[in-house]
Design a protein around this motif. Structure first.
Motif, short mmCIF file in Angstrom:
data_model
loop_
_atom_site.label_atom_id
_atom_site.label_comp_id
_atom_site.label_asym_id
_atom_site.label_seq_id
_atom_site.Cartn_x
_atom_site.Cartn_y
_atom_site.Cartn_z
N GLY A 36 60.34 -52.82 -60.31
CA GLY A 36 60.10 -51.56 -59.63
C GLY A 36 59.26 -50.59 -60.42
N ALA A 37 58.56 -51.08 -61.43
CA ALA A 37 57.81 -50.22 -62.34
C ALA A 37 56.33 -50.13 -61.94
N ALA A 38 55.74 -48.98 -62.22
CA ALA A 38 54.30 -48.78 -62.11
C ALA A 38 53.80 -48.44 -63.51
N ILE A 39 53.21 -49.43 -64.17
CA ILE A 39 52.95 -49.34 -65.61
C ILE A 39 51.50 -48.92 -65.87
N PRO A 40 51.29 -47.81 -66.57
CA PRO A 40 49.92 -47.39 -66.90
C PRO A 40 49.27 -48.40 -67.85
N VAL A 41 48.04 -48.76 -67.54
CA VAL A 41 47.21 -49.57 -68.45
C VAL A 41 45.85 -48.88 -68.51
N TYR A 42 45.83 -47.73 -69.19
CA TYR A 42 44.68 -46.85 -69.16
C TYR A 42 43.64 -47.13 -70.24
N GLY A 43 44.00 -47.91 -71.26
CA GLY A 43 43.09 -48.02 -72.38
C GLY A 43 42.96 -46.67 -73.06
N ARG A 44 41.73 -46.27 -73.38
CA ARG A 44 41.50 -44.96 -74.03
C ARG A 44 40.75 -44.03 -73.08
N ALA A 45 40.67 -44.40 -71.82
CA ALA A 45 39.91 -43.61 -70.84
C ALA A 45 40.69 -42.38 -70.40
N GLU A 84 43.09 -57.13 -71.65
CA GLU A 84 44.21 -56.26 -72.01
C GLU A 84 45.17 -56.10 -70.84
N ILE A 85 44.62 -55.92 -69.66
CA ILE A 85 45.47 -55.84 -68.47
C ILE A 85 46.17 -57.18 -68.25
N GLY A 86 45.43 -58.26 -68.48
CA GLY A 86 46.01 -59.60 -68.32
C GLY A 86 47.20 -59.84 -69.21
N GLU A 87 47.15 -59.33 -70.42
CA GLU A 87 48.27 -59.52 -71.35
C GLU A 87 49.53 -58.81 -70.84
N VAL A 88 49.35 -57.62 -70.27
CA VAL A 88 50.50 -56.90 -69.70
C VAL A 88 51.05 -57.67 -68.49
N ILE A 89 50.15 -58.15 -67.64
CA ILE A 89 50.59 -58.91 -66.47
C ILE A 89 51.29 -60.20 -66.88
N ALA A 90 50.75 -60.89 -67.89
CA ALA A 90 51.38 -62.12 -68.37
C ALA A 90 52.81 -61.85 -68.85
N ASP A 117 30.98 -44.05 -71.78
CA ASP A 117 31.43 -44.69 -73.01
C ASP A 117 32.40 -45.81 -72.63
N ALA A 118 31.85 -46.98 -72.36
CA ALA A 118 32.66 -48.10 -71.87
C ALA A 118 33.65 -48.60 -72.92
N ASP A 119 33.44 -48.26 -74.18
CA ASP A 119 34.39 -48.68 -75.21
C ASP A 119 35.77 -48.07 -75.00
N ARG A 120 35.84 -47.00 -74.22
CA ARG A 120 37.12 -46.36 -73.95
C ARG A 120 37.83 -46.97 -72.74
N TRP A 121 37.11 -47.75 -71.97
CA TRP A 121 37.70 -48.33 -70.76
C TRP A 121 38.65 -49.47 -71.13
N VAL A 122 39.57 -49.76 -70.22
CA VAL A 122 40.53 -50.84 -70.46
C VAL A 122 39.87 -52.18 -70.11
N ILE A 171 38.14 -49.97 -65.43
CA ILE A 171 38.17 -51.30 -66.03
C ILE A 171 36.77 -51.66 -66.52
N ASP A 172 36.70 -52.23 -67.70
CA ASP A 172 35.42 -52.59 -68.30
C ASP A 172 34.92 -53.90 -67.70
N THR A 173 34.23 -53.77 -66.58
CA THR A 173 33.63 -54.92 -65.91
C THR A 173 32.12 -54.71 -65.81
N PRO A 174 31.36 -55.78 -65.63
CA PRO A 174 29.91 -55.62 -65.46
C PRO A 174 29.55 -54.69 -64.31
#
Length: 226
Positions: free
Chosen positions: A217-226, A199-205, A190-195, A177-180
């Protein structure tokens, strides 16, 4: 009401922003004063901050009970952590236990606190956070990967318990995850590839919406480009 545990952290801010933009009435839990004090002003005015130790069942029970007659519509469990540990054979048991408490035990307590009320009302959404490492473990992360795999199993089992009464339980699996904090820990990456947290919030919303009624019952990948 929508409760977000761990919403004051680097991931949490993006998730909370997506939820409030989607119209949720959000309560954000905190346990560390430093994270509470650094919670962004533009979000502070749009949510309610509540101190709650998610490893204390009584704390979570009180928070859920405070939702009133309408109860908790959505519960987003973001609390967790990564410990860059030693190889499995050299890992202190205290480190192992800490990872399971923070990741798996906290999720079990959260699910236990919120699901009975949702099931009784016949409606609700729960989203937890696993990790790509649960599907693709890597060296030095045995406890982290195993504890996040336990989160996936908890979600799948809980979904089987409540899916027939209108309650959906899912989890998302981020990569890096692209955090400080992650940028500081790996400055050459290359943090530009991180999620990104938003973006994760939009999926959760989406998973917390009525439109996601068919997903449980799903485990949903939110990988970004990493």
């Amino acid at each position: 009401m929508t409760i977000v545990t761990g919403g004051t952290g680097g991931l949490g801010r993006g998730v909370v922003e997506a939820l409030v933009d989607a119209g949720h009435d959000v309560v954000v839990t905190w346990i560390m004063e430093a994270e509470r004090d650094h919670f962004p002003d533009h979000l502070r005015d749009r949510v309610r901050l509540e101190r709650c130790d998610v490893l204390a069942p009584d704390d979570l029970a009180r928070l859920v009970a405070g939702a009133g007659d309408d109860g908790v519509w959505a519960f987003v469990h973001l609390v967790g952590g990564y410990l860059d540990g030693a190889p499995l054979g050299a890992m202190p048991l205290d480190d192992w236990d800490h990872q399971f408490a923070l990741n798996a035990r906290s999720a079990a307590i959260a699910l236990g606190a919120v699901l009975p009320g949702m099931a009784a009302r016949g409606a609700g959404r729960v989203v937890a956070v696993g990790s790509r490492a649960a599907r693709r473990p890597f060296a030095g992360a045995s406890a982290y990967a195993a504890s996040k795999a336990a989160v996936i199993a908890l979600v799948e089992a809980a979904s089987e318990e409540v899916r027939r009464v209108g309650v959906n339980v899912n989890c998302v699996l981020p990569s890096v995850i692209d955090t400080p904090a992650n940028r500081a820990a790996d400055p050459g990456a290359d943090a530009d590839r991180w999620v990104r947290p938003r973006e994760i919030g939009e999926v959760i919303a989406f998973l917390c919406s009525t439109e996601a009624s068919a997903v449980t019952g799903a485990a949903i990948p939110v990988y970004g480009r990493a």
